[in-house]
Design an enzyme around this catalytic site. Structure first.
Site, mmCIF file in Angstrom:
data_model
loop_
_atom_site.group_PDB
_atom_site.id
_atom_site.type_symbol
_atom_site.label_atom_id
_atom_site.label_comp_id
_atom_site.label_asym_id
_atom_site.label_seq_id
_atom_site.Cartn_x
_atom_site.Cartn_y
_atom_site.Cartn_z
ATOM 1 N N ILE A 124 0.816 -1.092 -0.033
ATOM 2 C CA ILE A 124 -0.006 -0.025 0.093
ATOM 3 C C ILE A 124 0.914 1.287 0.033
ATOM 4 O O ILE A 124 1.686 1.260 0.814
ATOM 5 C CB ILE A 124 -1.009 -0.189 1.189
ATOM 6 C CG1 ILE A 124 -1.800 1.324 1.178
ATOM 7 C CG2 ILE A 124 -0.276 -0.176 2.548
ATOM 8 C CD1 ILE A 124 -3.207 1.127 1.733
ATOM 9 N N GLU A 128 4.684 9.849 0.365
ATOM 10 C CA GLU A 128 5.613 10.312 -0.829
ATOM 11 C C GLU A 128 6.486 11.239 -0.365
ATOM 12 O O GLU A 128 6.637 11.487 0.825
ATOM 13 C CB GLU A 128 4.414 11.407 -1.756
ATOM 14 C CG GLU A 128 3.257 10.592 -2.200
ATOM 15 C CD GLU A 128 2.463 11.588 -3.009
ATOM 16 O OE1 GLU A 128 2.609 12.689 -3.205
ATOM 17 O OE2 GLU A 128 1.327 11.074 -3.550
ATOM 18 N N PHE A 157 9.045 4.918 0.393
ATOM 19 C CA PHE A 157 9.189 4.088 1.793
ATOM 20 C C PHE A 157 8.232 3.182 1.928
ATOM 21 O O PHE A 157 7.534 2.590 2.841
ATOM 22 C CB PHE A 157 8.909 5.052 2.931
ATOM 23 C CG PHE A 157 9.875 6.127 3.197
ATOM 24 C CD1 PHE A 157 10.995 6.084 2.851
ATOM 25 C CD2 PHE A 157 9.194 7.305 3.780
ATOM 26 C CE1 PHE A 157 11.933 7.251 3.211
ATOM 27 C CE2 PHE A 157 9.996 8.434 4.226
ATOM 28 C CZ PHE A 157 11.571 8.378 3.903
ATOM 29 N N THR A 159 6.589 -0.582 1.850
ATOM 30 C CA THR A 159 7.039 -1.795 2.191
ATOM 31 C C THR A 159 6.615 -2.725 1.316
ATOM 32 O O THR A 159 5.461 -2.635 0.537
ATOM 33 C CB THR A 159 6.219 -2.111 3.584
ATOM 34 O OG1 THR A 159 6.644 -1.111 4.820
ATOM 35 C CG2 THR A 159 6.477 -3.326 4.097
ATOM 36 N N ALA A 179 -8.301 16.371 0.787
ATOM 37 C CA ALA A 179 -8.605 15.180 1.301
ATOM 38 C C ALA A 179 -10.220 14.247 0.716
ATOM 39 O O ALA A 179 -10.144 13.150 0.309
ATOM 40 C CB ALA A 179 -9.001 15.188 2.708
ATOM 41 N N GLU A 243 -4.223 -1.111 11.494
ATOM 42 C CA GLU A 243 -2.766 -1.199 11.145
ATOM 43 C C GLU A 243 -1.910 -0.874 12.472
ATOM 44 O O GLU A 243 -0.971 -1.496 12.567
ATOM 45 C CB GLU A 243 -2.561 -0.075 10.001
ATOM 46 C CG GLU A 243 -1.114 -0.259 9.784
ATOM 47 C CD GLU A 243 -0.754 0.689 8.342
ATOM 48 O OE1 GLU A 243 -1.622 1.080 7.854
ATOM 49 O OE2 GLU A 243 0.430 0.898 8.056
ATOM 50 N N GLN A 280 22.134 -7.345 41.756
ATOM 51 C CA GLN A 280 21.062 -6.804 41.817
ATOM 52 C C GLN A 280 20.586 -5.742 41.008
ATOM 53 O O GLN A 280 19.196 -5.646 40.612
ATOM 54 C CB GLN A 280 20.882 -6.290 43.388
ATOM 55 C CG GLN A 280 19.269 -5.910 43.808
ATOM 56 C CD GLN A 280 19.196 -5.272 45.321
ATOM 57 O OE1 GLN A 280 19.956 -4.165 45.710
ATOM 58 N NE2 GLN A 280 18.383 -5.651 46.095
ATOM 59 N N GLY A 341 29.322 -5.350 25.455
ATOM 60 C CA GLY A 341 29.843 -5.280 23.978
ATOM 61 C C GLY A 341 28.960 -6.337 22.991
ATOM 62 O O GLY A 341 28.863 -5.961 21.962
HETATM 63 C C1 LIG Z 1 10.607 0.950 6.744
HETATM 64 C C2 LIG Z 1 9.599 2.018 6.574
HETATM 65 C C3 LIG Z 1 8.333 1.486 5.944
HETATM 66 C C4 LIG Z 1 7.223 2.030 5.743
HETATM 67 N N1 LIG Z 1 6.356 1.727 5.094
HETATM 68 C C5 LIG Z 1 5.195 2.277 4.478
HETATM 69 C C6 LIG Z 1 4.434 1.556 3.557
HETATM 70 O O1 LIG Z 1 4.208 0.445 3.174
HETATM 71 N N2 LIG Z 1 3.311 2.510 3.027
HETATM 72 C C7 LIG Z 1 3.386 4.097 3.030
HETATM 73 O O2 LIG Z 1 2.475 4.613 2.575
HETATM 74 N N3 LIG Z 1 4.157 4.431 3.783
HETATM 75 C C8 LIG Z 1 5.247 3.759 4.640
HETATM 76 N N4 LIG Z 1 6.313 4.338 5.507
HETATM 77 C C9 LIG Z 1 6.082 5.858 5.548
HETATM 78 C C10 LIG Z 1 5.742 6.213 7.094
HETATM 79 O O3 LIG Z 1 4.457 5.894 7.367
HETATM 80 C C11 LIG Z 1 6.062 7.566 7.129
HETATM 81 O O4 LIG Z 1 7.542 7.648 7.054
HETATM 82 C C12 LIG Z 1 5.693 8.193 8.344
HETATM 83 O O5 LIG Z 1 4.176 8.309 8.397
HETATM 84 C C13 LIG Z 1 6.187 9.750 8.751
HETATM 85 O O6 LIG Z 1 6.038 10.572 7.563
HETATM 86 P P1 LIG Z 1 7.436 11.175 7.105
HETATM 87 O O7 LIG Z 1 8.494 10.397 6.923
HETATM 88 O O8 LIG Z 1 7.186 11.906 5.818
HETATM 89 O O9 LIG Z 1 7.747 12.213 8.321
HETATM 90 P P2 LIG Z 1 7.311 13.700 8.446
HETATM 91 O O10 LIG Z 1 5.872 13.728 8.416
HETATM 92 O O11 LIG Z 1 8.073 14.592 7.687
HETATM 93 O O12 LIG Z 1 7.702 13.941 10.020
HETATM 94 C C14 LIG Z 1 8.603 14.420 10.479
HETATM 95 C C15 LIG Z 1 8.821 14.712 11.785
HETATM 96 O O13 LIG Z 1 7.742 15.929 12.332
HETATM 97 C C16 LIG Z 1 6.786 15.290 13.216
HETATM 98 N N5 LIG Z 1 5.563 15.804 12.662
HETATM 99 C C17 LIG Z 1 4.907 15.886 11.520
HETATM 100 N N6 LIG Z 1 3.618 16.358 11.643
HETATM 101 C C18 LIG Z 1 3.508 16.603 13.046
HETATM 102 C C19 LIG Z 1 2.552 17.185 13.723
HETATM 103 N N7 LIG Z 1 1.410 17.706 13.173
HETATM 104 N N8 LIG Z 1 2.727 17.646 14.957
HETATM 105 C C20 LIG Z 1 3.878 17.062 15.470
HETATM 106 N N9 LIG Z 1 4.681 16.630 14.849
HETATM 107 C C21 LIG Z 1 4.569 16.414 13.621
HETATM 108 C C22 LIG Z 1 7.143 13.796 13.111
HETATM 109 O O14 LIG Z 1 6.291 12.949 13.987
HETATM 110 C C23 LIG Z 1 8.313 13.579 12.763
HETATM 111 O O15 LIG Z 1 8.788 13.463 14.068
HETATM 112 C C24 LIG Z 1 7.244 3.666 5.677
HETATM 113 C C25 LIG Z 1 8.326 4.188 6.498
HETATM 114 C C26 LIG Z 1 9.435 3.300 6.867
HETATM 115 C C27 LIG Z 1 10.788 4.248 7.496
#
Ligand SMILES: Cc1cc2nc3c(=O)[nH]c(=O)nc-3n(C[C@H](O)[C@H](O)[C@H](O)COP(=O)(O)OP(=O)(O)OC[C@H]3O[C@@H](n4cnc5c(N)ncnc54)[C@H](O)[C@@H]3O)c2cc1C
Length: 378
Positions: A124, A128, A157, A159, A179, A243, A280, A341
């Site tokens: 899924i 982006e 990203f 999976t 949305a 999920e 302990q 280690g």
């Molecule tokens: C190994 C891996 C597998 C993944 N698999 C999938 C997949 O199968 N399908 C898919 O669609 N996605 C997948 N993802 C993506 C994942 O869901 C996103 O990386 C995640 O939702 C965070 O989005 P971002 O990386 O754009 O971070 P950002 O949204 O850029 O966030 C950066 C930081 O800002 C913080 N932040 C953002 N908005 C707010 C807010 N409103 N308030 C406070 N803090 C905020 C976040 O918590 C984070 O600390 C995967 C990611 C990884 C690393």
């Protein structure tokens, strides 16, 4: 300990067969998969042949019509042996349910049996480069043209992305509506214009084929729409609690396993004439960790129960995801410390678990987003 009451003897018998399968087919290959950066697709077929994929899908669509607890057993057992390679949970319990819940009968008949047999791997694609937490910012479009959708954009990203044969793409069918213009479109690998990018190099989950996906004028039949046009966001919000609970389940099971490995290690490791366990400080630390995991276990089991009865609300699922993944990382970090280690050496399971656990707090919605979801209900 508070006994678990969720599982019947049938689930436990199934657990035994899952354990045997993982010991025989997964454990011996996992190291090699870590090195090559992906799991052999043949193991998907073997899992399918054993009835381990899409178990909760109805029999008419190739599943076993089993309750979701059977899938939970598989997810727990994968976590117990530290297998983070195979995105079976995502395939069977996230991607397949979107098809079942929102797909037309024709789509279900076409794809679900192949997903259950392991002939097709599902993914899924929401995230982006410019849209992760903020999914409303998705830029990929799927515009209607001559009875088809034409997709343009890119995902990252993802999976199972490199191995996938079928992907649910979150795209804007009406970009002006934000949305409310978001829809879910099924795209098959091999469709012209659909390209998989490189497998991404990661801190952990080394054998999980996380990839970029690119869509350049990809034309798919209008019938590949899941549910109704413009309702994609609603469907995502309906499915995300489940999920998130799956992520929490994995965290608790892996943290439980980490304590077992650490008990084993500290009992055998000698320092100052006695076993490390006999200090302990070690026993108190492990007592604290065991308590935390037990608290998480009871909460998650109640959440599973609520989910099976269709009453797991988004905020509670967010609490489970947020608290259990934070707890998981705390526990693993302390367990690494108790290994000394050796805790930094990949020959010990705790080391890989340490690297793999970190993403639990990030994907499926970051833990900050979980707090947003929870705080909206205060
Ligand atoms: C190994 C891996 C597998 C993944 N698999 C999938 C997949 O199968 N399908 C898919 O669609 N996605 C997948 N993802 C993506 C994942 O869901 C996103 O990386 C995640 O939702 C965070 O989005 P971002 O990386 O754009 O971070 P950002 O949204 O850029 O966030 C950066 C930081 O800002 C913080 N932040 C953002 N908005 C707010 C807010 N409103 N308030 C406070 N803090 C905020 C976040 O918590 C984070 O600390 C995967 C990611 C990884 C690393």
């Amino acid at each position: 300990m508070i006994p678990r009451t969720l599982f019947t003897p049938e689930h436990e018998t199934f657990r035994d067969s899952v354990r045997r399968f993982l010991e025989a087919e997964v454990k011996p290959n996992d190291e090699r998969w870590q090195e090559q950066g992906y799991a052999d697709k043949s193991v998907w077929k073997k899992a399918g042949e054993n009835g381990f994929l899409c178990m909760s899908m109805p029999e008419e669509y190739g599943g076993s019509g089993a309750d979701r607890l059977f899938s939970m057993v598989l997810i727990e057992e994968q976590a117990r042996i530290n297998n983070s390679t195979l995105g079976w949970g995502l395939h069977s319990e996230i991607v397949a349910p979107y098809l079942l819940n929102y797909g037309s009968d024709a789509l279900k008949r076409k794809y679900l049996p192949k997903m259950a047999s392991g002939d097709m791997v599902g993914a899924i694609a929401m995230s982006e480069p410019g849209a992760g937490s903020d999914l409303q910012a998705v830029k990929t479009t799927a515009l209607r043209k001559d009875g088809a959708y034409v997709l343009n954009g890119s995902k990252t990203f993802i999976t199972n992305g490199w191995n996938c044969d079928l992907v649910i793409v979150v795209a804007k069918t009406d970009p002006a509506l934000g949305a409310k213009g978001t829809s879910l479109i099924l795209v098959e690998a091999g469709t012209e214009g659909f390209r998989k990018g490189k497998r991404l190099r990661k801190l952990g989950l080394k054998a999980q084929d996380t990839s970029e996906l690119f869509f350049d004028d990809v034309r798919v039949p209008a019938a590949n729409l899941l549910g109704r046009e413009g309702e994609g966001f609603v469907y995502l919000m309906q499915e995300l609690p489940w999920e998130r609970l799956i992520i929490a389940i994995r965290s608790v099971a892996n943290a439980e396993a980490a304590i077992e490995w650490t008990l084993d290690y500290t009992r055998n490791r000698k320092a100052f004439g006695k076993s490390v366990f006999d200090f302990q400080t070690t026993r108190f630390k492990l007592a604290e960790l065991k308590t935390e995991v037990q608290v998480g276990r009871v909460f998650v089991d109640r959440c599973i129960e609520a989910s099976l009865e269709g009453r797991l609300d988004p905020a509670t699922a967010a609490m489970a995801k947020c608290w259990c993944t934070d707890m998981h990382c705390r526990v693993i970090d302390e367990c690494v410390q108790l290994h000394g280690g050796s805790g930094f050496m990949l020959e010990y399971p705790i080391t890989r678990a340490y690297a793999d656990a970190r993403v639990q707090r990030i994907f499926g919605g970051t833990n900050e987003i979980m707090k947003e979801v929870i705080s909206r209900t205060l």
